[in-house]
Each structure stands twice: as C-alpha cells, then as structure tokens.
Design an enzyme around this catalytic site. Structure first.
Site, short mmCIF file in Angstrom:
data_model
loop_
_atom_site.label_atom_id
_atom_site.label_comp_id
_atom_site.label_asym_id
_atom_site.label_seq_id
_atom_site.Cartn_x
_atom_site.Cartn_y
_atom_site.Cartn_z
N PRO A 227 43.77 -24.58 -36.40
CA PRO A 227 44.67 -23.91 -35.44
C PRO A 227 45.84 -24.63 -34.69
O PRO A 227 45.35 -25.58 -34.54
CB PRO A 227 42.71 -24.16 -34.66
N ASP A 403 47.87 -29.92 -33.44
CA ASP A 403 46.18 -28.78 -33.69
C ASP A 403 46.04 -28.57 -32.17
O ASP A 403 45.23 -30.40 -31.85
CB ASP A 403 46.18 -30.45 -34.77
N HIS A 404 45.74 -27.72 -32.14
CA HIS A 404 44.70 -27.34 -30.99
C HIS A 404 43.57 -27.89 -30.69
O HIS A 404 43.19 -27.59 -29.36
CB HIS A 404 45.40 -25.30 -30.64
N ARG A 405 43.23 -28.69 -31.83
CA ARG A 405 41.89 -29.06 -31.45
C ARG A 405 42.02 -30.75 -30.65
O ARG A 405 40.91 -30.90 -29.97
CB ARG A 405 41.50 -29.09 -32.79
N ILE A 407 45.31 -31.54 -29.11
CA ILE A 407 46.78 -31.48 -27.87
C ILE A 407 46.34 -29.95 -27.13
O ILE A 407 46.20 -29.04 -28.38
CB ILE A 407 47.52 -30.91 -28.84
#
Ligand code: CAO
Length: 431
Positions: A227, A403-405, A407
């Site tokens: 993501p 990577d939104h998982r 950060i």
C-alpha cells in the site's frame, strides 16, 4: 393392465408460485420412469421434474411461462401397471383429468409423484451483474458446473432456448477463463488483451531488454503488494546551491564536479538516523520490522538498457567528495552494463533523481523490501514570502513514497520536514 397416472408438482416447500421454464414432453411421447418432463424454477432454485411412471403421455397441462404450485397437474401418462411398478389403487383425493382424452382411458389412477432431487440452490453470486441475475440451467448442468468449480451465475448467456445455459456453455466458459488466465498477471487480475494495431498504421516490434523485463516484473510485484503513499514537499536549497557552486568553482577543470544529489544523499541519511523506521524492512510474514544499523543508499541510474540501482554503502561514513567519486564510477559502470549483482544489493532506501532532466513531481515506486524511496525533480527559482516580502528562492521538489504498512502519514510528513530542514541549512548535517 393399463392405468392412467397423473404427474403432479410434488412437495417443494412452501412456495406459492413456481415458474414453468420448459416442457419436455408432448402427447404421444413414450417416456421412461424418472425421465425429466418439465423444468420448474423458483426465484431461488431450478429443478427438473421427473416422471413418476413409464408409459405414453396422454395429455400435457402446462406450457412454458405458466405458474404452478404443489399438487398442480403436469401431465397424464398411460402406463402398464407392471411397467409403472405401482399398485393399482385409485387415489380419491386426486382429481382425475377432465379432458376428453382422459375420459377415454380407464379410470385414472395416481401415485404420489416421486419428489425430485433436492432443488439446487443458486450459488452465491459474484460480481455486480450477477447479484440480480438468475441463471437458467438444469440441475444436471448446475451439477456439471459445480464439479468444474463454475458458478453458473457468471455465465452471461446460455445458448439454449431463451438463453438457457447448457453443458457446452459451461465448457466454453471454462475454456475462456483458462485462456484469460494464461495472459493474466498471476494475481487473478485479467491481463491487458492483445490488440491488432495494423488498422491504425505501421508498427515495429522490439524485444524489451532483460533489465526492462526484470524491472517490470519487480515493479508490478511491488505495486500490487504494497500500500503505497506519496508525499510531496519542497526544500529551499538557495544556500546549499550557493555553497555547491562555490565548491565547484574551486575545483580544477578536470576535477569531478559535485551535484546537488550528493547533499541530498547526506541529508537523507541524517533524516534516516533520526527516523529508524525508514531504515528498515518488513519481515516476509509481515509480523516484524527489521531495523538496520547500516546506511546504504541505492541510486536509480538511467541506462540505455533500462533502470538499474547501484548501492552506495555506509554513506554515513563517507564525505561528499567520496560519494561523488563513487557514484560517478558506479553510474558509468551501470551505463556500460558492467555492474555486478553485489553492486546493487544491500540498499536501505533509494533515491530516484530526475532533476537533471526536469519535472515538478512524480510518484516513484518503493524498491521493496525497502520501505521508502525519495524522488527528486528539478529545482527552480520561486517567489517565496518571508513575512515581509516575496524573495527569490531556489526550491527543490521532493517526493517521498512509502509503504504505509510501516510508515504512518504523520511520520512520513515529519521525516520530510526534517529532510527539508537538513537541505535548507546543511550545517544541521554536522549535528
Ligand atoms: N534540479 C536542478 N538541476 C539538477 C537537479 C535538480 N534537482 N539534479 C541535477 N541537476 C543538474 C546537475 O546539477 C547537472 O547540472 P550541470 O550539468 O550544470 O552540472 C545536471 O542537472 C545533470 O545532472 P546529472 O543527472 O548528470 O547528475 P546527478 O548527480 O544529479 O544524477 C544520476 C546522477 C545517476 C542519478 C542521474 O544521471 C540519473 O541517471 N538520473 C535518472 C534516474 C532515473 O531514471 N530515475 C527514474 C527512476 S523511476 O522510473
């Protein structure tokens, strides 16, 4: 001895109206026991109605489109009592057929119609279209489809009468899905269909380089698995640029000049030291974060054969001049196609700088398992309000994809604020 048997709609549960979809017999037909005489359908199921006797059809009382319910008379069959396998008992509660043909034959005898196989519930439907659509298919076809793992609701049109789905339709559906799967990306997402461009003009087909093919696969994998969020920022590099120009002016003509990228590399590492989540990789099971104690930066290099990413190791321990020499050597090697696999391994974060070419912003794709990538486009002079007046400042556009998982949005914004400060006042790199 012959008997007249009535075929009626059996107990199908409390359903008031059942549609007659298809009638498969007509007077004079010789039919076998259990032979399907009609197909009925409710809003939830479709069922084949089997004959409860073998014999000759005398009269048919229904036609497609009729509505029937439990006990409705379907047909009468003249049967030999032995053939029919029934006791010759007249059921008083069943009204005999009243047609002249029926009157000609011996006293009507009836036997409860053998209930048809359990109605086949329509499978859970998939896709926006199929949620409102009832597929017309016989239980035999539904069973066949189920054996192949096909939901008949996904077969848009049947080739049978009134769009009824036949076995061949199920087979063709499977063939189509299989052929699409071959061109699919492997994720269940249909591939881009082949297009014949010849009607539009002349074309030429060139094979992609190996680098391009491998990079393409990797980018697609990252794009589909991570993501990604891209955050945009601008750093005031007016002072940095003045310093850089002065430094380069001191250099001899044949000496290597320093580009702004070397300062960006240093400023980035300083920010990573402050935000350790950026110098990390997610474990393959996605359960933990592997934090790195070394600072290796990958630099995307444009080559005639495609994009490659040599890695500058232990950047925190190297001077700007050392980094300039190392990057010049590695990018030269990259353009000559002479990079070794080891030259491109061990990166912690990547920089993709298009500033030498132009641009105002873009959304680079993370070089996983790294968790972030910094994009850089062309710095330009802009009027900036200093509280009293607009002043000309050299502004550098920066794009951070993460990577939104790993950060969070706020963490990404703070990281970029720190990077911006580091570039705006490079004295901070000494701290
Ligand atoms: N703003 C303004 N000018 C810039 C700039 C920026 N952000 N970045 C570079 N420049 C200038 C340099 O100062 C240099 O100017 P001079 O010719 O006056 O010295 C000129 O542009 C060319 O710089 P460069 O690109 O050769 O050098 P670099 O150190 O900035 O970059 C490298 C090196 C290897 C990153 C670069 O050559 C390259 O290959 N970039 C492409 C990367 C890429 O393809 N990324 C896309 C990946 S995502 O698909």
């Amino acid at each position: 001895m012959t008997v007249l048997i009535e075929i009626k709609v059996p107990d199908v549960g409390n359903i008031a109206e059942i549609d007659v979809v298809e009638v498969l017999i007509q007077p004079g037909d010789v039919i076998a026991l259990e032979q399907t005489v009609a197909t009925l359908e409710t809003d939830k199921a479709s069922m084949d109605l089997p004959s409860s006797a073998a014999g000759t059809v005398q009269q048919v009382y229904i036609k497609p489109g009729d509505k029937v319910s439990e006990g409705s008379l379907i047909a009468t069959v003249l049967a030999n009592s032995e053939q029919a396998g029934i006791e010759e008992t007249v059921q008083q509660d069943i009204a005999p057929a009243t047609t002249p043909e029926a009157e000609k034959v011996p006293e009507p005898v009836s036997q409860p119609v053998k209930p048809p196989p359990e109605p086949t519930a329509i499978e859970p439907l998939h896709g926006p279209e199929s949620t409102t659509r009832i597929a017309h298919a016989s239980p035999a076809v539904r069973l066949f489809a189920r054996e192949l793992g096909v939901d008949v609701a996904n077969i848009k049109t049947g080739s049978g009468r009134k769009g009824r789905i036949l076995k061949d339709d199920v087979k063709n559906f499977v063939k189509k899905v299989m052929s699409e799967a071959i061109v699919a990306t492997g994720t269940g997402i249909p591939g881009i269909p082949a297009v014949d461009f010849s009607p539009f003009g002349e074309t030429e087909t060139r094979k992609l380089s190996k680098i391009k093919r491998l990079t393409g696969q990797n980018l697609t994998r990252v794009w589909l698995n991570l993501p990604l969020v891209t955050y945009h920022e601008e750093a005031d590099i007016t002072d940095l640029e003045a310093f850089r120009t002065a430094l380069n002016a001191e250099k001899a003509k044949d000496e290597l000049k320093i580009t702004g990228l070397m300062f960006i590399i240093k400023a980035l590492v300083a920010a990573m030291q402050q935000f350790p989540n950026f110098n990390a990789s997610l474990s393959a099971d996605g359960e933990s974060l592997i934090l790195k104690k070394y600072f290796n930066i990958g630099i995307a290099v444009d080559t005639p054969n495609g994009l490659v990413v040599p890695v500058l190791r232990n950047v925190n321990n190297k001077s700007i001049n050392e980094l300039a020499v190392e990057l010049a050597g590695k990018s030269e090697k990259a353009r000559l196609g002479k990079l070794l696999p080891a030259d491109m391994q061990g990166g912690c974060m990547t920089i993709s700088s298009l500033g030498g070419i132009g641009g105002t912003a873009f959304t680079p794709i993370v070089n996983a398992p790294e968790v972030a990538i910094l994009g850089v486009t062309r710095a330009k002079m802009q009027p900036v309000w200093n509280g009293k007046e607009f002043v000309p400042r050299l502004m550098l556009p920066l794009d951070l994809t993460y990577d939104h998982r790993v950060i969070d949005g706020a963490e990404g914004a703070r990281f970029m604020a720190t990077l911006k400060q580091n570039l705006s006042d490079i004295r901070r790199l000494l701290l």
